[in-house]
Scaffold this active site. Structure first.
Site, PDB file in Angstrom:
ATOM      1  N   ARG A 119      11.912  27.724  -0.198  1.00 45.90           N
ATOM      2  CA  ARG A 119      12.123  27.583  -1.653  1.00 45.90           C
ATOM      3  C   ARG A 119      13.405  26.823  -1.990  1.00 45.90           C
ATOM      4  O   ARG A 119      13.973  26.973  -3.065  1.00 45.90           O
ATOM      5  CB  ARG A 119      12.123  28.931  -2.358  1.00 45.90           C
ATOM      6  CG  ARG A 119      10.828  29.693  -2.199  1.00 45.90           C
ATOM      7  CD  ARG A 119      10.645  30.703  -3.311  1.00 45.90           C
ATOM      8  NE  ARG A 119       9.371  31.374  -3.174  1.00 45.90           N
ATOM      9  CZ  ARG A 119       9.222  32.560  -2.592  1.00 45.90           C
ATOM     10  NH1 ARG A 119      10.269  33.196  -2.122  1.00 45.90           N
ATOM     11  NH2 ARG A 119       8.025  33.093  -2.509  1.00 45.90           N
ATOM     12  N   LYS A 141      15.252  12.294  -7.258  1.00 42.05           N
ATOM     13  CA  LYS A 141      13.791  12.122  -7.221  1.00 42.05           C
ATOM     14  C   LYS A 141      13.339  12.212  -5.770  1.00 42.05           C
ATOM     15  O   LYS A 141      13.832  11.463  -4.919  1.00 42.05           O
ATOM     16  CB  LYS A 141      13.385  10.764  -7.805  1.00 42.05           C
ATOM     17  CG  LYS A 141      13.401  10.734  -9.324  1.00 42.05           C
ATOM     18  CD  LYS A 141      12.769   9.463  -9.842  1.00 42.05           C
ATOM     19  CE  LYS A 141      12.815   9.428 -11.371  1.00 42.05           C
ATOM     20  NZ  LYS A 141      12.324   8.156 -11.916  1.00 42.05           N
ATOM     21  N   GLU A 183      17.169  -4.257  -7.214  1.00 40.03           N
ATOM     22  CA  GLU A 183      17.649  -3.073  -7.945  1.00 40.03           C
ATOM     23  C   GLU A 183      19.112  -3.246  -8.363  1.00 40.03           C
ATOM     24  O   GLU A 183      19.546  -2.733  -9.391  1.00 40.03           O
ATOM     25  CB  GLU A 183      17.481  -1.801  -7.097  1.00 40.03           C
ATOM     26  CG  GLU A 183      16.034  -1.469  -6.712  1.00 40.03           C
ATOM     27  CD  GLU A 183      15.202  -0.853  -7.845  1.00 40.03           C
ATOM     28  OE1 GLU A 183      15.744  -0.565  -8.933  1.00 40.03           O
ATOM     29  OE2 GLU A 183      13.985  -0.666  -7.620  1.00 40.03           O
ATOM     30  N   LYS A 225      24.152   4.717 -12.043  1.00 38.23           N
ATOM     31  CA  LYS A 225      23.066   5.678 -11.792  1.00 38.23           C
ATOM     32  C   LYS A 225      23.549   7.098 -12.071  1.00 38.23           C
ATOM     33  O   LYS A 225      22.845   7.909 -12.688  1.00 38.23           O
ATOM     34  CB  LYS A 225      22.566   5.538 -10.349  1.00 38.23           C
ATOM     35  CG  LYS A 225      21.447   6.517 -10.005  1.00 38.23           C
ATOM     36  CD  LYS A 225      20.121   5.881  -9.833  1.00 38.23           C
ATOM     37  CE  LYS A 225      18.997   6.899  -9.852  1.00 38.23           C
ATOM     38  NZ  LYS A 225      17.914   6.617  -8.936  1.00 38.23           N
ATOM     39  N   GLU A 235      14.386  12.478 -16.695  1.00 41.05           N
ATOM     40  CA  GLU A 235      13.733  11.318 -17.305  1.00 41.05           C
ATOM     41  C   GLU A 235      12.951  11.676 -18.574  1.00 41.05           C
ATOM     42  O   GLU A 235      11.806  11.278 -18.769  1.00 41.05           O
ATOM     43  CB  GLU A 235      12.811  10.636 -16.282  1.00 41.05           C
ATOM     44  CG  GLU A 235      12.542   9.183 -16.635  1.00 41.05           C
ATOM     45  CD  GLU A 235      11.839   8.425 -15.512  1.00 41.05           C
ATOM     46  OE1 GLU A 235      12.379   8.370 -14.403  1.00 41.05           O
ATOM     47  OE2 GLU A 235      10.757   7.901 -15.775  1.00 41.05           O
ATOM     48  N   ARG A 239      16.941   7.909 -18.905  1.00 33.93           N
ATOM     49  CA  ARG A 239      16.748   7.551 -17.489  1.00 33.93           C
ATOM     50  C   ARG A 239      15.632   6.519 -17.314  1.00 33.93           C
ATOM     51  O   ARG A 239      15.603   5.790 -16.324  1.00 33.93           O
ATOM     52  CB  ARG A 239      16.474   8.813 -16.646  1.00 33.93           C
ATOM     53  CG  ARG A 239      16.408   8.517 -15.167  1.00 33.93           C
ATOM     54  CD  ARG A 239      16.470   9.759 -14.295  1.00 33.93           C
ATOM     55  NE  ARG A 239      16.323   9.413 -12.896  1.00 33.93           N
ATOM     56  CZ  ARG A 239      16.546  10.238 -11.888  1.00 33.93           C
ATOM     57  NH1 ARG A 239      16.957  11.478 -12.121  1.00 33.93           N
ATOM     58  NH2 ARG A 239      16.377   9.854 -10.633  1.00 33.93           N
ATOM     59  N   ASN A 243      13.722   2.140 -15.048  1.00 34.33           N
ATOM     60  CA  ASN A 243      12.388   1.627 -14.689  1.00 34.33           C
ATOM     61  C   ASN A 243      12.170   0.199 -15.187  1.00 34.33           C
ATOM     62  O   ASN A 243      11.048  -0.307 -15.154  1.00 34.33           O
ATOM     63  CB  ASN A 243      11.293   2.542 -15.274  1.00 34.33           C
ATOM     64  CG  ASN A 243      11.356   3.922 -14.670  1.00 34.33           C
ATOM     65  OD1 ASN A 243      11.717   4.083 -13.516  1.00 34.33           O
ATOM     66  ND2 ASN A 243      11.025   4.944 -15.460  1.00 34.33           N
ATOM     67  N   HIS A 246       9.666  -2.160 -13.623  1.00 37.47           N
ATOM     68  CA  HIS A 246       8.841  -1.383 -12.701  1.00 37.47           C
ATOM     69  C   HIS A 246       7.393  -1.234 -13.154  1.00 37.47           C
ATOM     70  O   HIS A 246       6.529  -0.924 -12.341  1.00 37.47           O
ATOM     71  CB  HIS A 246       9.444   0.005 -12.467  1.00 37.47           C
ATOM     72  CG  HIS A 246      10.649  -0.026 -11.547  1.00 37.47           C
ATOM     73  ND1 HIS A 246      11.767  -0.784 -11.814  1.00 37.47           N
ATOM     74  CD2 HIS A 246      10.900   0.589 -10.361  1.00 37.47           C
ATOM     75  CE1 HIS A 246      12.660  -0.619 -10.836  1.00 37.47           C
ATOM     76  NE2 HIS A 246      12.152   0.203  -9.948  1.00 37.47           N
ATOM     77  N   HIS A 250       5.228  -2.075 -10.179  1.00 37.57           N
ATOM     78  CA  HIS A 250       4.352  -1.135  -9.451  1.00 37.57           C
ATOM     79  C   HIS A 250       2.928  -1.673  -9.381  1.00 37.57           C
ATOM     80  O   HIS A 250       2.243  -1.518  -8.366  1.00 37.57           O
ATOM     81  CB  HIS A 250       4.352   0.241 -10.132  1.00 37.57           C
ATOM     82  CG  HIS A 250       5.580   1.045  -9.824  1.00 37.57           C
ATOM     83  ND1 HIS A 250       6.049   2.032 -10.657  1.00 37.57           N
ATOM     84  CD2 HIS A 250       6.445   1.000  -8.790  1.00 37.57           C
ATOM     85  CE1 HIS A 250       7.151   2.560 -10.136  1.00 37.57           C
ATOM     86  NE2 HIS A 250       7.407   1.954  -9.011  1.00 37.57           N
ATOM     87  N   HIS A 263       9.110  -3.090  -2.266  1.00 32.51           N
ATOM     88  CA  HIS A 263       9.298  -2.592  -3.626  1.00 32.51           C
ATOM     89  C   HIS A 263      10.158  -3.537  -4.472  1.00 32.51           C
ATOM     90  O   HIS A 263       9.772  -3.938  -5.580  1.00 32.51           O
ATOM     91  CB  HIS A 263       9.922  -1.202  -3.555  1.00 32.51           C
ATOM     92  CG  HIS A 263      10.232  -0.605  -4.886  1.00 32.51           C
ATOM     93  ND1 HIS A 263       9.255  -0.221  -5.774  1.00 32.51           N
ATOM     94  CD2 HIS A 263      11.423  -0.364  -5.503  1.00 32.51           C
ATOM     95  CE1 HIS A 263       9.826   0.244  -6.869  1.00 32.51           C
ATOM     96  NE2 HIS A 263      11.133   0.174  -6.731  1.00 32.51           N
TER      97      HIS A 263
HETATM   98  N1  GLY Z   1      14.555   4.891  -9.467  1.00 34.99           N
HETATM   99  C1  GLY Z   1      14.671   5.260 -10.799  1.00 34.99           C
HETATM  100  C2  GLY Z   1      15.224   6.625 -10.995  1.00 34.99           C
HETATM  101  O1  GLY Z   1      15.747   7.222 -10.069  1.00 34.99           O
HETATM  102  O2  GLY Z   1      15.139   7.123 -12.079  1.00 34.99           O
END
Ligand code: GLY
Length: 360
Positions: A119, A141, A183, A225, A235, A239, A243, A246, A250, A263
């Site tokens: 957990r 993430k 990026e 960041k 997000e 946040r 993107n 993206h 994507h 990517h």
């Molecule tokens: N890669 C975008 C984020 O971490 O929100």
């Protein structure tokens, strides 16, 4: 002295340390019986696992190492099952640590492992690629892919530290390094026009991987960041600016076939597209849009799919964008630029404009 950046998340705040000879484990209180599982991939394992293990052992940590096959196919629930069993067999307990040593794939996979093992155990991110240093190792993430798409199972799970040893950049393959630069440019476009200009003025040093040049740029990306994640960890709002590029990116990755483009290569194409949309609906100056494309190209990135020899169908791309997990109630929403360093998120764009900018 390493550059230290704080990710301000209250009780879950942590530090990113960036420099040369930055070793993992700096946040750990040395205690008896502290165990770590170091997770890397088959490439990184040969290069850096021993050094990472030695650094942790020097702090009194008992270590076990494991490596998954390199490549996106390891980002899979079956691999999580194997790693969970390895972790339990290695005697990890609630006080133990998972160390994610590698690029974005390893960070996402080992991060998710840390989130679900018993957990939740401590997670240390040790990124060894440019992309992982400036993006995926920071912000929590984590996750794996499903047959239906990328990152569809996962968790927000913050590390207790991020240890960035810039020297590891020397072993990143050229194509992967260049992909990570997309990026880096993104941070300039979405947040900081001064950073954008700094990148424009440092192309030579960046391409020769001059660590003095890179340290300042990587640190600024991590600072941005950290600031964005501190404002909006999950997000729910701002946040989303991360993107930028993206949505189409994507889709390009998906329609070209996973593995065809890296990517960042797809994100570069997506950013040029987002700049085109921004010109069409946000009065983003043409001059600035050209600066973004020119910088991406100087860094060795393509800004159109056809420049990479790909003839992608708009209908397929449009369908793929509609299936993206960021799409809500079937409405596509884009991050668009108003000026360099200033973007807005949640923008709807008329259907005709979407296609026209793509085909232009
Ligand atoms: N890669 C975008 C984020 O971490 O929100």
């Amino acid at each position: 002295m390493p550059t230290t950046i704080k990710v301000d998340l209250g009780e879950r705040a942590y530090e990113i340390r960036i420099g040369r000879q930055v070793v993992p484990g700096f946040s750990l209180e040395t205690a008896d019986d502290l165990r770590a599982l170091i997770v890397s991939d088959s490439n990184v394992d040969k290069l850096y696992s021993e050094k990472c293990e030695a650094a942790l052992q020097a702090r009194g940590v008992e270590t076990t190492r494991t490596a998954v096959p390199a490549g996106e196919t390891s980002k899979d629930l079956k691999v999580i099952q194997q790693l969970l069993e390895e972790a339990v067999d290695a005697g990890l307990d609630r006080g133990s640590v998972v160390v994610a040593l590698g690029g974005g794939m390893v960070g996402d996979l080992a991060g998710f492992l840390a989130a679900v093992l018993l957990r939740g155990v401590k997670l240390i991110q040790v990124p060894t690629t440019l992309l992982a240093m400036v993006d995926s190792s920071v912000g929590g993430k984590t996750g794996v892919n499903l047959p239906q798409g990328k990152n569809l199972a996962g968790a927000f799970y913050q590390p207790v530290e991020v240890a960035v040893d810039l020297a590891t950049l020397e072993t990143v393959p050229e194509r992967e390094y260049v992909s990570g630069l997309a990026e880096v440019v993104k941070y300039g476009v979405v947040w900081d026009a001064v950073l954008f200009e700094q990148i424009e003025n440092s192309v030579e040093g960046i391409m020769s991987r001059d660590l003095d040049v890179l340290e300042g740029i990587i640190a600024r990306c991590c600072e941005i960041k950290a600031e964005v994640v501190s404002m909006d960890e999950r997000e729910a709002g701002v946040r989303a600016v991360l993107n930028f590029g993206h949505t189409l990116g994507h889709a390009v990755e998906n329609v070209a076939g996973y593995g065809e483009l890296l990517h960042g290569e797809a994100v570069s194409i997506g950013m040029a597209y987002a700049c085109g949309l921004s010109q069409a609906v946000k009065e983003f100056p043409e001059e600035e849009s050209k600066r973004v494309s020119a910088l991406l190209e100087r860094l060795g990135l393509a800004v159109r799919a056809r420049d990479r020899g790909l003839d992608l169908s708009w209908d397929q791309l449009r369908a793929s964008m509609a299936a993206d997990k960021k799409t809500r109630h079937s409405v596509l929403r884009f991050v668009l630029a108003e000026n360099l360093g200033s973007v807005v998120f949640g923008c709807e764009v008329p259907e005709a404009v979407l296609e026209k900018v793509f085909t232009a």
